[in-house]
Design a protein around this motif. Structure first.
Motif, PDB file in Angstrom:
ATOM      1  N   THR A   1       0.854  -1.185   0.000  1.00  0.00           N
ATOM      2  CA  THR A   1       0.000   0.000   0.000  1.00  0.00           C
ATOM      3  C   THR A   1       0.889   1.233   0.000  1.00  0.00           C
ATOM      4  O   THR A   1       1.796   1.348   0.816  1.00  0.00           O
ATOM      5  CB  THR A   1      -0.903   0.023   1.255  1.00  0.00           C
ATOM      6  OG1 THR A   1      -1.698  -1.162   1.280  1.00  0.00           O
ATOM      7  CG2 THR A   1      -1.810   1.236   1.260  1.00  0.00           C
ATOM      8  N   THR A   2       0.630   2.140  -0.925  1.00  0.00           N
ATOM      9  CA  THR A   2       1.431   3.362  -1.006  1.00  0.00           C
ATOM     10  C   THR A   2       0.639   4.543  -0.454  1.00  0.00           C
ATOM     11  O   THR A   2      -0.585   4.468  -0.299  1.00  0.00           O
ATOM     12  CB  THR A   2       1.809   3.671  -2.468  1.00  0.00           C
ATOM     13  OG1 THR A   2       0.612   3.969  -3.195  1.00  0.00           O
ATOM     14  CG2 THR A   2       2.546   2.508  -3.117  1.00  0.00           C
ATOM     15  N   MET A   3       1.350   5.606  -0.196  1.00  0.00           N
ATOM     16  CA  MET A   3       0.688   6.841   0.218  1.00  0.00           C
ATOM     17  C   MET A   3      -0.282   7.295  -0.875  1.00  0.00           C
ATOM     18  O   MET A   3      -1.366   7.783  -0.589  1.00  0.00           O
ATOM     19  CB  MET A   3       1.713   7.932   0.527  1.00  0.00           C
ATOM     20  CG  MET A   3       2.562   7.659   1.758  1.00  0.00           C
ATOM     21  SD  MET A   3       1.638   7.782   3.294  1.00  0.00           S
ATOM     22  CE  MET A   3       1.765   9.545   3.628  1.00  0.00           C
ATOM     23  N   ASN A   4       0.102   7.121  -2.128  1.00  0.00           N
ATOM     24  CA  ASN A   4      -0.780   7.494  -3.236  1.00  0.00           C
ATOM     25  C   ASN A   4      -2.058   6.653  -3.219  1.00  0.00           C
ATOM     26  O   ASN A   4      -3.146   7.177  -3.467  1.00  0.00           O
ATOM     27  CB  ASN A   4      -0.049   7.344  -4.569  1.00  0.00           C
ATOM     28  CG  ASN A   4      -0.808   8.001  -5.692  1.00  0.00           C
ATOM     29  OD1 ASN A   4      -1.100   9.193  -5.650  1.00  0.00           O
ATOM     30  ND2 ASN A   4      -1.174   7.216  -6.704  1.00  0.00           N
ATOM     31  N   ASP A   5      -1.929   5.353  -2.930  1.00  0.00           N
ATOM     32  CA  ASP A   5      -3.111   4.492  -2.835  1.00  0.00           C
ATOM     33  C   ASP A   5      -4.089   5.029  -1.786  1.00  0.00           C
ATOM     34  O   ASP A   5      -5.302   5.060  -2.010  1.00  0.00           O
ATOM     35  CB  ASP A   5      -2.728   3.062  -2.431  1.00  0.00           C
ATOM     36  CG  ASP A   5      -1.903   2.331  -3.470  1.00  0.00           C
ATOM     37  OD1 ASP A   5      -1.990   2.675  -4.669  1.00  0.00           O
ATOM     38  OD2 ASP A   5      -1.165   1.403  -3.070  1.00  0.00           O
ATOM     39  N   ILE A   6      -3.555   5.444  -0.648  1.00  0.00           N
ATOM     40  CA  ILE A   6      -4.387   5.967   0.437  1.00  0.00           C
ATOM     41  C   ILE A   6      -5.070   7.257   0.004  1.00  0.00           C
ATOM     42  O   ILE A   6      -6.271   7.444   0.225  1.00  0.00           O
ATOM     43  CB  ILE A   6      -3.545   6.191   1.713  1.00  0.00           C
ATOM     44  CG1 ILE A   6      -2.992   4.853   2.220  1.00  0.00           C
ATOM     45  CG2 ILE A   6      -4.369   6.878   2.804  1.00  0.00           C
ATOM     46  CD1 ILE A   6      -1.896   4.990   3.275  1.00  0.00           C
ATOM     47  N   ALA A   7      -4.314   8.138  -0.649  1.00  0.00           N
ATOM     48  CA  ALA A   7      -4.873   9.415  -1.107  1.00  0.00           C
ATOM     49  C   ALA A   7      -5.996   9.176  -2.116  1.00  0.00           C
ATOM     50  O   ALA A   7      -7.083   9.752  -2.003  1.00  0.00           O
ATOM     51  CB  ALA A   7      -3.785  10.286  -1.712  1.00  0.00           C
ATOM     52  N   VAL A   8      -5.756   8.316  -3.081  1.00  0.00           N
ATOM     53  CA  VAL A   8      -6.755   8.051  -4.123  1.00  0.00           C
ATOM     54  C   VAL A   8      -8.001   7.398  -3.525  1.00  0.00           C
ATOM     55  O   VAL A   8      -9.126   7.819  -3.792  1.00  0.00           O
ATOM     56  CB  VAL A   8      -6.150   7.159  -5.240  1.00  0.00           C
ATOM     57  CG1 VAL A   8      -7.227   6.634  -6.178  1.00  0.00           C
ATOM     58  CG2 VAL A   8      -5.089   7.930  -6.017  1.00  0.00           C
ATOM     59  N   ALA A   9      -7.803   6.363  -2.696  1.00  0.00           N
ATOM     60  CA  ALA A   9      -8.946   5.642  -2.123  1.00  0.00           C
ATOM     61  C   ALA A   9      -9.777   6.514  -1.190  1.00  0.00           C
ATOM     62  O   ALA A   9     -10.987   6.314  -1.063  1.00  0.00           O
ATOM     63  CB  ALA A   9      -8.462   4.399  -1.375  1.00  0.00           C
ATOM     64  N   SER A  10      -9.150   7.495  -0.567  1.00  0.00           N
ATOM     65  CA  SER A  10      -9.878   8.374   0.350  1.00  0.00           C
ATOM     66  C   SER A  10     -10.572   9.522  -0.374  1.00  0.00           C
ATOM     67  O   SER A  10     -11.391  10.228   0.218  1.00  0.00           O
ATOM     68  CB  SER A  10      -8.923   8.949   1.400  1.00  0.00           C
ATOM     69  OG  SER A  10      -8.005   9.843   0.802  1.00  0.00           O
ATOM     70  N   GLY A  11     -10.231   9.710  -1.658  1.00  0.00           N
ATOM     71  CA  GLY A  11     -10.806  10.823  -2.405  1.00  0.00           C
ATOM     72  C   GLY A  11     -10.151  12.149  -2.051  1.00  0.00           C
ATOM     73  O   GLY A  11     -10.669  13.212  -2.386  1.00  0.00           O
ATOM     74  N   LYS A  12      -9.029  12.076  -1.364  1.00  0.00           N
ATOM     75  CA  LYS A  12      -8.276  13.275  -0.979  1.00  0.00           C
ATOM     76  C   LYS A  12      -7.002  13.328  -1.812  1.00  0.00           C
ATOM     77  O   LYS A  12      -6.530  12.323  -2.328  1.00  0.00           O
ATOM     78  CB  LYS A  12      -7.897  13.238   0.510  1.00  0.00           C
ATOM     79  CG  LYS A  12      -9.070  13.028   1.439  1.00  0.00           C
ATOM     80  CD  LYS A  12      -9.969  14.236   1.437  1.00  0.00           C
ATOM     81  CE  LYS A  12     -11.164  14.028   2.348  1.00  0.00           C
ATOM     82  NZ  LYS A  12     -12.139  15.072   2.210  1.00  0.00           N
ATOM     83  N   GLY A  13      -6.426  14.479  -1.905  1.00  0.00           N
ATOM     84  CA  GLY A  13      -5.178  14.608  -2.635  1.00  0.00           C
ATOM     85  C   GLY A  13      -3.992  14.197  -1.777  1.00  0.00           C
ATOM     86  O   GLY A  13      -4.087  14.095  -0.555  1.00  0.00           O
TER      87      GLY A  13
ATOM     88  N   ARG B   1       4.887  10.199   6.528  1.00  0.00           N
ATOM     89  CA  ARG B   1       5.285   8.961   5.850  1.00  0.00           C
ATOM     90  C   ARG B   1       4.294   7.858   6.190  1.00  0.00           C
ATOM     91  O   ARG B   1       3.464   8.007   7.084  1.00  0.00           O
ATOM     92  CB  ARG B   1       6.707   8.562   6.240  1.00  0.00           C
ATOM     93  CG  ARG B   1       6.908   8.454   7.716  1.00  0.00           C
ATOM     94  CD  ARG B   1       8.384   8.502   8.129  1.00  0.00           C
ATOM     95  NE  ARG B   1       8.439   8.411   9.565  1.00  0.00           N
ATOM     96  CZ  ARG B   1       8.808   7.340  10.235  1.00  0.00           C
ATOM     97  NH1 ARG B   1       9.216   6.267   9.598  1.00  0.00           N
ATOM     98  NH2 ARG B   1       8.800   7.321  11.545  1.00  0.00           N
ATOM     99  N   LYS B   2       4.392   6.767   5.472  1.00  0.00           N
ATOM    100  CA  LYS B   2       3.454   5.661   5.638  1.00  0.00           C
ATOM    101  C   LYS B   2       3.506   5.086   7.058  1.00  0.00           C
ATOM    102  O   LYS B   2       2.477   4.693   7.606  1.00  0.00           O
ATOM    103  CB  LYS B   2       3.747   4.581   4.601  1.00  0.00           C
ATOM    104  CG  LYS B   2       2.756   3.454   4.614  1.00  0.00           C
ATOM    105  CD  LYS B   2       2.848   2.532   3.404  1.00  0.00           C
ATOM    106  CE  LYS B   2       4.209   1.961   3.187  1.00  0.00           C
ATOM    107  NZ  LYS B   2       4.228   0.918   2.141  1.00  0.00           N
ATOM    108  N   GLU B   3       4.672   5.060   7.670  1.00  0.00           N
ATOM    109  CA  GLU B   3       4.803   4.545   9.038  1.00  0.00           C
ATOM    110  C   GLU B   3       3.988   5.374  10.023  1.00  0.00           C
ATOM    111  O   GLU B   3       3.466   4.846  11.003  1.00  0.00           O
ATOM    112  CB  GLU B   3       6.272   4.498   9.460  1.00  0.00           C
ATOM    113  CG  GLU B   3       7.080   3.429   8.741  1.00  0.00           C
ATOM    114  CD  GLU B   3       7.453   3.800   7.299  1.00  0.00           C
ATOM    115  OE1 GLU B   3       7.321   4.990   6.906  1.00  0.00           O
ATOM    116  OE2 GLU B   3       7.846   2.886   6.543  1.00  0.00           O
ATOM    117  N   ASP B   4       3.862   6.672   9.761  1.00  0.00           N
ATOM    118  CA  ASP B   4       3.032   7.528  10.610  1.00  0.00           C
ATOM    119  C   ASP B   4       1.553   7.176  10.457  1.00  0.00           C
ATOM    120  O   ASP B   4       0.798   7.203  11.430  1.00  0.00           O
ATOM    121  CB  ASP B   4       3.243   9.011  10.267  1.00  0.00           C
ATOM    122  CG  ASP B   4       4.660   9.478  10.531  1.00  0.00           C
ATOM    123  OD1 ASP B   4       5.342   8.881  11.388  1.00  0.00           O
ATOM    124  OD2 ASP B   4       5.089  10.449   9.870  1.00  0.00           O
ATOM    125  N   VAL B   5       1.159   6.840   9.244  1.00  0.00           N
ATOM    126  CA  VAL B   5      -0.220   6.414   9.012  1.00  0.00           C
ATOM    127  C   VAL B   5      -0.461   5.095   9.739  1.00  0.00           C
ATOM    128  O   VAL B   5      -1.484   4.915  10.399  1.00  0.00           O
ATOM    129  CB  VAL B   5      -0.527   6.256   7.504  1.00  0.00           C
ATOM    130  CG1 VAL B   5      -1.968   5.826   7.287  1.00  0.00           C
ATOM    131  CG2 VAL B   5      -0.226   7.524   6.730  1.00  0.00           C
TER     132      VAL B   5
END
Length: 125
Positions: A26-38, A48-52
């Motif tokens: 899972t990438t940061m971009n995947d999270i942004a896209v799936a959430s509908g946020k930039g 970073r992803k570890e913070d998420v």
């Protein structure tokens, strides 16, 4: 959507992606896209992803804490309350494991990170 709601949405979406695909896939971009946020919004809240991932752990522990607080506030005999707290704790752990799919393996692979986040929870409990 307020700041805290936006952050929580990002965490919820990340948890679902981590559970489905694993953290490594899972990438940061995947999270942004799936959430509908930039991506800019995502990076406003997380560096970073570890913070998420840490925020996901905190969110899961918060669910457990809220449920335990609910039981602690019930009017019942102390010995019954202790039994109910133990039962609730174990049930919530089982539910967390079941609902988090691939993520549960990450909890064990990165147990040091889980323990670090859990330290505050343990103190509160």
């Amino acid at each position: 959507m307020s700041i805290s709601k936006t952050r929580q949405k990002l965490v919820d979406v990340a948890r679902q992606l981590f559970a489905k695909n694993g953290i490594a896939n899972t990438t940061m971009n995947d999270i942004a896209v799936a959430s509908g946020k930039g991506r800019r919004t995502l990076y406003t809240y997380f560096n970073r992803k570890e913070d998420v991932y840490s925020a996901v752990i905190e969110s899961e522990l918060e669910r457990l804490s809220d449920k335990l607080d609910e039981v602690a506030g019930m009017k019942m005999r102390p010995q019954d309350k202790i039994i109910e707290l133990i039962y609730t704790h174990l049930s919530m752990i089982r539910e967390t494991v079941v609902r988090n799919g691939n993520l549960r393996a990450e909890f064990f692979r990165n147990i040091w990170m889980v323990e670090k986040v859990r330290k505050k929870f343990d103190e509160d409990e």
